[in-house]
Design an enzyme around this catalytic site. Sequence first.
Site, PDB file in Angstrom:
ATOM      1  N   HIS A   1      -3.431   6.757   3.443  1.00 38.87           N
ATOM      2  CA  HIS A   1      -4.023   5.620   2.822  1.00 38.87           C
ATOM      3  C   HIS A   1      -5.194   5.284   3.170  1.00 38.87           C
ATOM      4  O   HIS A   1      -5.321   5.488   4.392  1.00 38.87           O
ATOM      5  CB  HIS A   1      -2.768   4.482   2.892  1.00 38.87           C
ATOM      6  CG  HIS A   1      -3.286   3.187   2.651  1.00 38.87           C
ATOM      7  ND1 HIS A   1      -4.082   3.051   1.483  1.00 38.87           N
ATOM      8  CD2 HIS A   1      -3.234   2.040   3.404  1.00 38.87           C
ATOM      9  CE1 HIS A   1      -4.167   1.535   1.429  1.00 38.87           C
ATOM     10  NE2 HIS A   1      -3.894   1.079   2.494  1.00 38.87           N
TER      11      HIS A   1
ATOM     12  N   CYS B 230       0.900  -1.222   0.001  1.00 38.85           N
ATOM     13  CA  CYS B 230       0.116   0.122   0.005  1.00 38.85           C
ATOM     14  C   CYS B 230       0.714   1.286   0.067  1.00 38.85           C
ATOM     15  O   CYS B 230       0.346   2.139  -0.348  1.00 38.85           O
ATOM     16  CB  CYS B 230      -1.001   0.129   1.175  1.00 38.85           C
ATOM     17  SG  CYS B 230      -1.937  -1.463   1.341  1.00 38.85           S
TER      18      CYS B 230
ATOM     19  N   ASN C 293     -10.229  -0.003   0.459  1.00 40.01           N
ATOM     20  CA  ASN C 293      -9.048   0.051   0.535  1.00 40.01           C
ATOM     21  C   ASN C 293      -8.680  -0.668  -0.823  1.00 40.01           C
ATOM     22  O   ASN C 293      -8.502  -1.995  -1.217  1.00 40.01           O
ATOM     23  CB  ASN C 293      -8.408  -1.103   1.533  1.00 40.01           C
ATOM     24  CG  ASN C 293      -6.888  -1.162   1.866  1.00 40.01           C
ATOM     25  OD1 ASN C 293      -6.207  -0.785   0.606  1.00 40.01           O
ATOM     26  ND2 ASN C 293      -6.265  -1.601   2.875  1.00 40.01           N
TER      27      ASN C 293
HETATM   28  O1  UT7 Z   1      -3.842  -1.652   3.678  1.00 43.07           O
HETATM   29  C1  UT7 Z   1      -2.879  -2.195   4.448  1.00 43.07           C
HETATM   30  C2  UT7 Z   1      -2.784  -1.988   5.720  1.00 43.07           C
HETATM   31  N1  UT7 Z   1      -3.848  -2.846   6.122  1.00 43.07           N
HETATM   32  C3  UT7 Z   1      -4.455  -2.217   7.459  1.00 43.07           C
HETATM   33  O2  UT7 Z   1      -4.025  -0.921   7.746  1.00 43.07           O
HETATM   34  C4  UT7 Z   1      -5.633  -3.068   7.871  1.00 43.07           C
HETATM   35  C5  UT7 Z   1      -5.570  -2.571   9.367  1.00 43.07           C
HETATM   36  N2  UT7 Z   1      -6.573  -3.444  10.233  1.00 43.07           N
HETATM   37  C6  UT7 Z   1      -7.660  -3.259  10.345  1.00 43.07           C
HETATM   38  O3  UT7 Z   1      -8.130  -2.215   9.570  1.00 43.07           O
HETATM   39  C7  UT7 Z   1      -8.723  -3.778  11.300  1.00 43.07           C
HETATM   40  O4  UT7 Z   1      -7.808  -4.683  12.153  1.00 43.07           O
HETATM   41  C8  UT7 Z   1      -9.928  -4.757  10.554  1.00 43.07           C
HETATM   42  C9  UT7 Z   1     -10.813  -3.716   9.899  1.00 43.07           C
HETATM   43  C10 UT7 Z   1      -9.199  -5.590   9.648  1.00 43.07           C
HETATM   44  C11 UT7 Z   1     -10.410  -5.477  11.729  1.00 43.07           C
HETATM   45  O5  UT7 Z   1     -10.990  -4.810  12.782  1.00 43.07           O
HETATM   46  P1  UT7 Z   1     -10.488  -5.112  14.383  1.00 43.07           P
HETATM   47  O6  UT7 Z   1     -11.201  -4.180  15.094  1.00 43.07           O
HETATM   48  O7  UT7 Z   1      -9.031  -5.186  14.414  1.00 43.07           O
HETATM   49  O8  UT7 Z   1     -11.301  -6.322  14.180  1.00 43.07           O
HETATM   50  P2  UT7 Z   1     -10.615  -7.733  14.759  1.00 43.07           P
HETATM   51  O9  UT7 Z   1      -9.922  -8.354  13.715  1.00 43.07           O
HETATM   52  O10 UT7 Z   1     -10.016  -7.776  16.181  1.00 43.07           O
HETATM   53  O11 UT7 Z   1     -11.931  -8.851  14.940  1.00 43.07           O
HETATM   54  C12 UT7 Z   1     -13.004  -8.482  15.872  1.00 43.07           C
HETATM   55  C13 UT7 Z   1     -14.130  -9.392  15.927  1.00 43.07           C
HETATM   56  C14 UT7 Z   1     -13.608 -10.798  15.606  1.00 43.07           C
HETATM   57  O12 UT7 Z   1     -14.813 -11.827  16.177  1.00 43.07           O
HETATM   58  P3  UT7 Z   1     -14.431 -12.364  17.842  1.00 43.07           P
HETATM   59  O13 UT7 Z   1     -12.959 -13.054  17.688  1.00 43.07           O
HETATM   60  O14 UT7 Z   1     -14.237 -11.074  18.746  1.00 43.07           O
HETATM   61  O15 UT7 Z   1     -15.833 -13.159  18.094  1.00 43.07           O
HETATM   62  C15 UT7 Z   1     -13.990 -11.355  14.029  1.00 43.07           C
HETATM   63  O16 UT7 Z   1     -14.082 -12.338  13.727  1.00 43.07           O
HETATM   64  O17 UT7 Z   1     -14.752  -9.242  14.609  1.00 43.07           O
HETATM   65  C16 UT7 Z   1     -15.035 -10.374  13.790  1.00 43.07           C
HETATM   66  N3  UT7 Z   1     -14.930 -10.069  12.343  1.00 43.07           N
HETATM   67  C17 UT7 Z   1     -15.982  -9.761  11.591  1.00 43.07           C
HETATM   68  N4  UT7 Z   1     -17.389  -9.584  12.068  1.00 43.07           N
HETATM   69  C18 UT7 Z   1     -18.338  -9.260  11.117  1.00 43.07           C
HETATM   70  C19 UT7 Z   1     -13.889  -9.902  11.312  1.00 43.07           C
HETATM   71  N5  UT7 Z   1     -14.559  -9.393  10.302  1.00 43.07           N
HETATM   72  C20 UT7 Z   1     -15.555  -9.367  10.195  1.00 43.07           C
HETATM   73  C21 UT7 Z   1     -16.720  -9.124   9.376  1.00 43.07           C
HETATM   74  N6  UT7 Z   1     -18.050  -8.881   9.921  1.00 43.07           N
HETATM   75  N7  UT7 Z   1     -16.470  -8.680   8.166  1.00 43.07           N
END
Ligand code: UT7
Length: 328
Positions: free
Chosen positions: A255, A115, A285
């Site tokens: 970004h 990115c 993204n």
């Molecule tokens: O462009 C390259 C650089 N990339 C980035 O900068 C991305 C950086 N990361 C992010 O933007 C975030 O970490 C995400 C948007 C990808 C995820 O958000 P988060 O607040 O970090 O969520 P998490 O991964 O800690 O997941 C929290 C919960 C999980 O469930 P449990 O384990 O708490 O039951 C996931 O399974 O949310 C769940 N989850 C979803 N739920 C509904 C993950 N994806 C989804 C989804 N819909 N699409």
Amino acid sequence: MASRSAVISGTGMSVPERVVTNADLEKLVDTSDEWIRTRTGIRERHVAREDECMSKFAVEASRRALEAAAVDAKDVDLVVCATVTPDMPIPATSCSIQQQLGCGKAAAFDMQAGCSGFIYAQSVAKQFLLTSRCSHILVIGAELLTKFVDWSDRTTCVLFADGAGATLMSAGEAPRGVLASVMHTDGNMGDFITLEAGGTLHPPSEETLRRGMHFIRMRGNETFKIAVRMLEDVAREALDQAGIPAERVDWFIPHQANLRIIDAVAKRLAIPEERCCVNVDRYGNTSAASIPIALDEAVRSGRVRAGDVVLMAAFGAGLTWAASVVRW
Ligand code: UT7
């Protein structure tokens, strides 16, 4: 006599026509519009058709940038396309872009820095404009990430999208131009964002297909935690190098990975919301394409004006992170 500088003389963008909303994704995976909006800020994204490839959008965005700069394709000296999703591994997609645009005398190569690719490419173009006889360089960020998305993986399929942004960079005169560029890499975190197969480590095989190794995988939460601090640090480093305090930034173009990351970084830099260019809600993204798309929107809407200070900062696979400061 004014000193030679690398200026952005034109911008352009292009995205696929098809729009996929969060409601559409609710039908594919166990997710909700509410989760996607509150965790990422994304409402909809553009997704290419099966018969569309990356260069189509890179070429359209580049044509618009050339038109905006009123520069003929024949006068371009170099084409650099930042991408992780080329048309094919060989040859470089920038060669096809060069041919499609009719940039007959231009050398062309692709740039792979996740990115951060667009800022890396901008930095390389700046060096060529300052130290060689190059007059015009097309710097493109273009991706069709959805071609490598696992549509059954809710942790990635709601995030990644398609599009292209382009800038024409030209030899100009200070005080306009790129004032500072900073690039960083830490391969220790190389496994945070990957597409494992298709290279020499895991050449394509029935097994790589069966194991889903041709899809993008991301350790999102770990990436998130580190992104805010790295973006703040690299933005401050670029501003220091430019000798410009954060309060003098007219436009912050980060970004577009996640609205929460953008808000947190802007807050730490004390850049007010209204000076922050955000379009992640409409485009998701798009990796290396996200900054040049947001830049083109900011320029064409008349927000960015001559003399403005524009700060760009990105973070992505590698891990790589980078920032630049440009006086418009
Ligand atoms: O462009 C390259 C650089 N990339 C980035 O900068 C991305 C950086 N990361 C992010 O933007 C975030 O970490 C995400 C948007 C990808 C995820 O958000 P988060 O607040 O970090 O969520 P998490 O991964 O800690 O997941 C929290 C919960 C999980 O469930 P449990 O384990 O708490 O039951 C996931 O399974 O949310 C769940 N989850 C979803 N739920 C509904 C993950 N994806 C989804 C989804 N819909 N699409």
